[in-house]
Design a protein around this motif. Structure first.
Motif, PDB file in Angstrom:
ATOM      1  N   UNK A  73      58.425 -56.984   6.454  1.00 19.30           N
ATOM      2  CA  UNK A  73      59.615 -56.218   6.804  1.00 19.30           C
ATOM      3  C   UNK A  73      60.870 -57.081   6.842  1.00 19.30           C
ATOM      4  N   UNK A  74      60.736 -58.321   7.243  1.00 20.59           N
ATOM      5  CA  UNK A  74      61.912 -59.174   7.406  1.00 20.59           C
ATOM      6  C   UNK A  74      61.500 -60.642   7.294  1.00 20.59           C
ATOM      7  N   UNK A 132      52.251 -48.709  15.247  1.00 23.18           N
ATOM      8  CA  UNK A 132      52.795 -49.125  16.535  1.00 23.18           C
ATOM      9  C   UNK A 132      52.888 -50.650  16.718  1.00 23.18           C
ATOM     10  N   UNK A 133      52.444 -51.402  15.733  1.00 20.36           N
ATOM     11  CA  UNK A 133      52.425 -52.851  15.924  1.00 20.36           C
ATOM     12  C   UNK A 133      53.050 -53.596  14.741  1.00 20.36           C
ATOM     13  N   UNK A 134      53.782 -54.624  15.104  1.00 20.44           N
ATOM     14  CA  UNK A 134      54.362 -55.536  14.123  1.00 20.44           C
ATOM     15  C   UNK A 134      54.021 -56.962  14.538  1.00 20.44           C
ATOM     16  N   UNK A 135      53.671 -57.758  13.560  1.00 21.00           N
ATOM     17  CA  UNK A 135      53.347 -59.162  13.834  1.00 21.00           C
ATOM     18  C   UNK A 135      54.436 -60.089  13.325  1.00 21.00           C
ATOM     19  N   UNK A 136      54.722 -61.083  14.147  1.00 22.03           N
ATOM     20  CA  UNK A 136      55.650 -62.143  13.763  1.00 22.03           C
ATOM     21  C   UNK A 136      54.817 -63.387  13.428  1.00 22.03           C
ATOM     22  N   UNK A 137      54.952 -63.887  12.201  1.00 24.87           N
ATOM     23  CA  UNK A 137      54.207 -65.064  11.770  1.00 24.87           C
ATOM     24  C   UNK A 137      55.184 -66.220  11.549  1.00 24.87           C
ATOM     25  N   UNK A 138      54.820 -67.377  12.090  1.00 24.68           N
ATOM     26  CA  UNK A 138      55.705 -68.546  12.023  1.00 24.68           C
ATOM     27  C   UNK A 138      54.902 -69.764  11.566  1.00 24.68           C
ATOM     28  N   UNK A 143      52.523 -76.621  11.766  1.00 23.18           N
ATOM     29  CA  UNK A 143      52.120 -75.777  12.882  1.00 23.18           C
ATOM     30  C   UNK A 143      52.104 -74.301  12.512  1.00 23.18           C
ATOM     31  N   UNK A 144      51.142 -73.560  13.064  1.00 24.50           N
ATOM     32  CA  UNK A 144      50.982 -72.128  12.787  1.00 24.50           C
ATOM     33  C   UNK A 144      50.969 -71.360  14.115  1.00 24.50           C
ATOM     34  N   UNK A 145      51.775 -70.283  14.188  1.00 23.46           N
ATOM     35  CA  UNK A 145      51.830 -69.474  15.409  1.00 23.46           C
ATOM     36  C   UNK A 145      52.144 -68.026  15.044  1.00 23.46           C
ATOM     37  N   UNK A 146      51.941 -67.130  16.021  1.00 28.67           N
ATOM     38  CA  UNK A 146      52.239 -65.723  15.768  1.00 28.67           C
ATOM     39  C   UNK A 146      52.604 -65.029  17.083  1.00 28.67           C
ATOM     40  N   UNK A 147      53.010 -63.801  16.938  1.00 24.20           N
ATOM     41  CA  UNK A 147      53.317 -62.962  18.104  1.00 24.20           C
ATOM     42  C   UNK A 147      53.176 -61.506  17.678  1.00 24.20           C
ATOM     43  N   UNK A 148      52.568 -60.700  18.527  1.00 27.40           N
ATOM     44  CA  UNK A 148      52.395 -59.273  18.237  1.00 27.40           C
ATOM     45  C   UNK A 148      53.379 -58.457  19.061  1.00 27.40           C
ATOM     46  N   UNK A 149      54.093 -57.564  18.386  1.00 19.61           N
ATOM     47  CA  UNK A 149      55.071 -56.697  19.049  1.00 19.61           C
ATOM     48  C   UNK A 149      54.549 -55.261  19.043  1.00 19.61           C
ATOM     49  N   UNK A 150      54.431 -54.679  20.265  1.00 17.32           N
ATOM     50  CA  UNK A 150      54.079 -53.264  20.399  1.00 17.32           C
ATOM     51  C   UNK A 150      55.378 -52.473  20.426  1.00 17.32           C
ATOM     52  N   UNK A 151      55.629 -51.715  19.408  1.00 13.95           N
ATOM     53  CA  UNK A 151      56.919 -51.029  19.281  1.00 13.95           C
ATOM     54  C   UNK A 151      57.170 -50.017  20.388  1.00 13.95           C
ATOM     55  N   UNK A 152      56.094 -49.531  21.041  1.00 19.90           N
ATOM     56  CA  UNK A 152      56.274 -48.544  22.108  1.00 19.90           C
ATOM     57  C   UNK A 152      56.707 -49.193  23.414  1.00 19.90           C
ATOM     58  N   UNK A 192      64.758 -50.900  14.842  1.00 17.16           N
ATOM     59  CA  UNK A 192      65.014 -51.274  13.453  1.00 17.16           C
ATOM     60  C   UNK A 192      64.872 -52.796  13.311  1.00 17.16           C
ATOM     61  N   UNK A 193      63.929 -53.203  12.493  1.00 11.91           N
ATOM     62  CA  UNK A 193      63.667 -54.632  12.332  1.00 11.91           C
ATOM     63  C   UNK A 193      64.903 -55.378  11.822  1.00 11.91           C
TER      64      UNK A 193
END
Length: 930
Positions: A443-444, A464-470, A517-526, A533-534
């Protein structure tokens, strides 16, 4: 208007530190670019943005040079002597050999001199510039300092330039620096380590890897860093190869020997034999001809050409024949790291997760690699942590790998080597990369930049979920992570967790490896407070509260065959010195790993080298040493210093930065696959497989060529002794014994019967153990004591006794001598001289077999293994028979028919010569084995 002062030699750092306003002022431009009038005036004043050709000698001078070498002059004289002695056919033959060799040498040199021409091909054809406030496309030749131009991913960069704006901009500078990792660029000044390291500067000849930028040209043409390297390359004078020097020396020696003997025989003929002056002169000319090696030049040329052919089959293309032998005398190889000792391909070899470490193996790209845990086969799908890490490396990635349908190893990488390594990792694990990307749409993206040292992407997992990957630098990611993934569970990260990760990273760094380094975060849109809006998500809001997963550890791996190749170099007493643009830690790690040096080796960086005096550098070169972060002129300095110490230096490379050192070295070796055109044309040899092991094979061929030339020398010199011996008998008997061999018959041996077996010796294969010997010392010569002793006191003496005995044998059969005086003319005399000629030929048959090895038994390599020698022997027997039995040739060469008794005598000659020599070689082998 701007001025380009000659003393403004290196103002890169000054320009990089200027503000944009100061930059515009200096180059009399603005954000609207130059006007057309300004650009035209500058183009007329400064010249086109091209690499100028160095001055070259006229072609006719180069052509004539090939006919005026010492050996060529000697052949001209030999032909003249033959014609003067009324042997017109042989005189013409000698001159024909000279002409053929001269034309061949000219063609070789003409094809090799292209280094400067290739530099023109390196610059792009068109550039998008801003002039008069509008964007227009111009030929890159017309780019001038002050022009503002745009750069996109994949573009070659036309000039040295200061970056004005940049978006996720990375540049491949490997053609200048030798480093395989792309460099991030931005508009703000930041000085990095080593040359070309200003973050807001780009340079001609490099390539934009990703992102976009606008830049202001500050130098064009020969004023660019690229141009300075070209100028340095042009400045190199072509040096005389060790073989050329040695052949010149040998020609001098043999010329003086021949002239001295000729003068001595001329005087003796007058005062001892009381010959008339004219007849004595012809006699002396015959002696001079006997000692002139007419076959030396064609034999050396053919021996080199055969070496070139054999090397081509081993993936080494040699552009100049003399380079074959030069490589065989190499004492030091200055080798680049990237693409030469390594594969020039980043590869993930370890994965580190909290409490776990994985080793990545497998050479393939698609579904034939594997991941191992503690050297046991392991399915990544059974480890959720590992599965999460691999998913992130696939989705947080802008690189694709296109594999050939015919060959999975023949791939094309589109993107950065680091991201390509992550895609390869996923494919080794059996992940369908394309399917994974389609399943989890992006998405972005927050692109990588050199300040954050991170790349972040946002993906839609479900409704309902979006993941942020870094992914990015380990220390940076740890700072923005407040959780850690540990055996499938997310828990708070502790200081101990962070320290464990950093400690592991430090250990990898000592091995020359890079951690990501590898990391992530899960976002619950609700439930999340993030905007729906991403597109409204900010960088600060996105890159926080991350869950740390682990690190991927990668390196540019050594070539698999490099270990054996380096060991062979050590066995052959050839020193290998790594001279690279890479960092000190990485360079030393690779050098130690592949066996170039021990862990005690000293690493000298480019900055340290700049501060060193010549005396300090000489001292450092005597020990184990590695050069890291060096500039082009510094590589050149290393090669020059080694040569001053008496070394024969081979220098390898593939980039523009290597060209000066390649041309300065005694032999330059360029990579054919990854090498730039500049490096290939500046080099003497090109490796078609970029394989360092091919250099070792080429060294063996070079040593073999030199050894074969010595075998040829031994072969022709021993016949010269037997050719001269009959004349000595003539002199010492004061003419009582007529000349047993005429001048025409002497030339018959030199240019007829001797030629093909001698050429066959030039095709002899490497003698066993040739690569376990040290390189030939610079003070050693082709014509050494061993060859002189064997040629004159062994082979030559025996052949002289046998050929003289053959002369008396025929006289005894015909006249019953010594009861009767020997005839000086007539049939009996012609039969006697014919027998002398035939005996020399059959002695040469034995010599040809004996000369095939120096100490190895002929029976070990096989009597019939060299087909060229055997055909040569057959040819000389047939030629001898023609001279003996064809009436026309009998008249020309003063020969006569021989009977069965004479032939029985001749046939018995070679076998004893071979057996006696085998006995001598066995004694030598026994002595050396003690």
């Amino acid at each position: 208007m701007i001025t380009m002062s000659t003393n403004e030699k290196d103002n890169t750092s000054l320009i990089a530190k200027m503000s944009v306003t100061q930059l515009y002022q200096k180059f009399d431009t603005s954000e609207k670019g130059l006007s057309s009038e300004q650009a035209n005036l500058l183009l007329e004043k400064i010249g086109k943005n091209t690499i100028q050709k160095g001055k070259r000698r006229p072609q006719w001078i180069i052509f004539l040079k090939n006919f005026t070498s010492l050996m060529a002059i000697l052949l001209w004289v030999s032909g003249f002597i033959a014609i003067f002695a009324q042997m017109i056919e042989l005189g013409i033959a000698i001159w024909a050999v000279n002409i053929i060799n001269g034309v061949f040498s000219f063609w070789q040199e003409h094809a090799a001199q292209k280094a400067t021409d290739s530099l023109l091909k390196m610059l792009p054809t068109y550039t998008q510039v801003i002039r008069n406030g509008e964007t227009e496309q111009i030929n890159s030749e017309n780019l001038v300092p002050g022009d503002i131009f745009t750069i996109q991913a994949g573009n070659s960069i036309s000039a040295d330039a200061r970056i004005l704006t940049a978006t996720s901009f990375q540049v491949d500078e490997s053609s200048l620096t030798g480093e395989s990792v792309q460099v991030s660029k931005k508009s703000e000044y930041q000085h990095g380590e080593g040359r070309f390291a200003e973050a807001n500067m780009v340079f001609a000849g490099t390539i934009a890897g990703s992102g976009t930028a606008t830049a202001l040209a500050v130098a064009t043409g020969m004023k660019t860093e690229f141009g300075k390297i070209a100028k340095l390359t042009q400045a190199q004078k072509t040096t005389t190869s060790p073989l050329q020097k040695e052949l010149n020396r040998l020609t001098h020696e043999l010329s003086w020997i021949a002239i001295t003997i000729g003068i001595a025989f001329f005087i003796a003929a007058i005062f001892f034999v009381h010959y008339p002056v004219a007849k004595s002169f012809i006699f002396a000319l015959g002696m001079i001809v006997a000692f002139i090696p007419e076959g030396l030049l064609p034999t050396v040329t053919l021996s080199l050409a055969q070496g070139v052919t054999r090397m081509a089959k081993k993936h080494a293309l040699v552009k100049e024949l003399n380079s074959v032998e030069t490589l065989g005398e190499t004492t030091v190889i200055c080798s680049d790291k990237t693409g030469t000792l390594t594969q020039n391909q980043m590869t993930v070899n370890h994965l580190w997760l909290p409490g776990k470490e994985y080793t990545v193996t497998g050479e393939g790209y698609v579904n034939n690699g594997k991941i191992e845990l503690n050297q046991q086969k392991f399915d990544y799908k059974n480890d959720s942590d590992l599965q999460q890490l691999l998913e992130i490396t696939v989705l947080n990635n802008n690189t694709k790998i296109e594999a050939s349908q015919k060959d999975s190893k023949n791939t094309k990488i589109i993107g950065t080597p680091t991201e390509a390594a992550l895609i390869v990792l996923a494919e080794k694990a059996g992940i369908n990369v394309d399917a994974e990307i389609k399943k989890v749409p992006r998405l972005k993206e927050f692109p990588f930049d050199s300040d954050r040292k991170r790349m972040t992407t946002v993906h839609q997992i479900d409704e309902n979920h979006r993941n942020i990957y870094v992914k990015g630098s380990l220390d940076g990611i740890l700072k923005i992570s407040d959780s850690i993934l540990d055996n499938g569970q997310v828990r708070s990260i502790t200081n101990e967790d962070r320290q464990n990760a950093l400690d592991a990273d430090e250990q990898y760094s000592k091995q020359g490896l890079r951690s990501l380094g590898i990391a992530y975060r899960t976002i619950n849109t609700k439930t999340s407070s993030m905007p729906a809006n991403v597109k409204d998500w900010t960088l600060d809001d996105t890159e926080q509260h991350l869950i740390f997963v682990g690190t991927t550890v990668m390196a540019d791996p050594p070539r698999p065959e490099i270990y054996e190749a380096i060991q062979k170099c050590h066995n052959a007493n050839i020193k290998v010195i790594m001279v690279t643009g890479d960092g000190a830690v990485t360079a030393k790690s690779i050098a130690v790993k592949i066996g170039v040096t021990s862990n005690d080796a000293r690493v000298i960086t480019g900055d340290e080298l700049s501060d060193m005096t010549d005396e300090q550098l000489i001292g450092a070169l005597k020990g184990e040493i590695i050069f890291a972060r060096v500039a082009p002129e510094q590589k050149y300095r290393v090669v020059t210093t080694l040569q001053s110490l008496g070394h024969v230096v081979a220098s390898t490379g593939d980039g523009v930065n290597d060209a000066p050192a390649l041309k300065k070295a005694d032999i330059g070796i360029a990579m054919g696959v990854t090498g730039t055109d500049v490096a290939k044309d500046a080099a003497d040899m090109i490796l078609t497989d970029d394989n360092f092991a091919s250099i070792v094979a080429a060294i063996e061929e070079g040593r073999t060529v030199y050894s074969n030339i010595q075998k040829f020398l031994l072969y022709i010199l021993n016949s010269n002794v037997s050719e001269a011996a009959p004349s000595v008998l003539f002199l010492f008997s004061q003419g009582l014994i007529p000349l047993p061999l005429t001048v025409m018959q002497i030339l018959t041996v030199d240019l007829g019967t001797d030629m093909l077996p001698a050429l066959g010796l030039g095709a002899e294969r490497s003698e066993p153990g040739i690569m376990d010997q040290p390189p030939r010392k610079r003070k050693a010569h082709l014509l050494n004591r061993s060859i002189i002793w064997k040629a004159f006191a062994w082979y030559g003496l025996v052949a002289s006794i046998i050929s003289s005995g053959a002369y008396f044998f025929v006289n005894h059969l015909n006249t019953g001598w010594p009861a009767k005086a020997l005839a000086a003319s007539g049939l009996d005399y012609r039969e006697a001289t014919t027998m002398t000629l035939a005996a020399i030929v059959f002695c040469q048959i034995g010599a040809a077999l004996n000369c095939r090895t120096q100490i190895t038994s002929l029976f070990k390599i096989g009597i019939f293994s060299n087909h060229r020698v055997m055909l040569g022997i057959l040819f000389e027997i047939c030629l001898l028979a023609m001279l003996i039995y064809i009436p026309f040739l009998q008249g020309v060469f003063n020969t006569a028919s021989l009977g069965w008794q004479e032939w029985l005598f001749l046939i018995c000659i070679p076998a004893p010569l071979v057996l006696v020599e085998e006995w001598r070689k066995k004694l030598v082998r026994n002595y050396l084995s003690k």
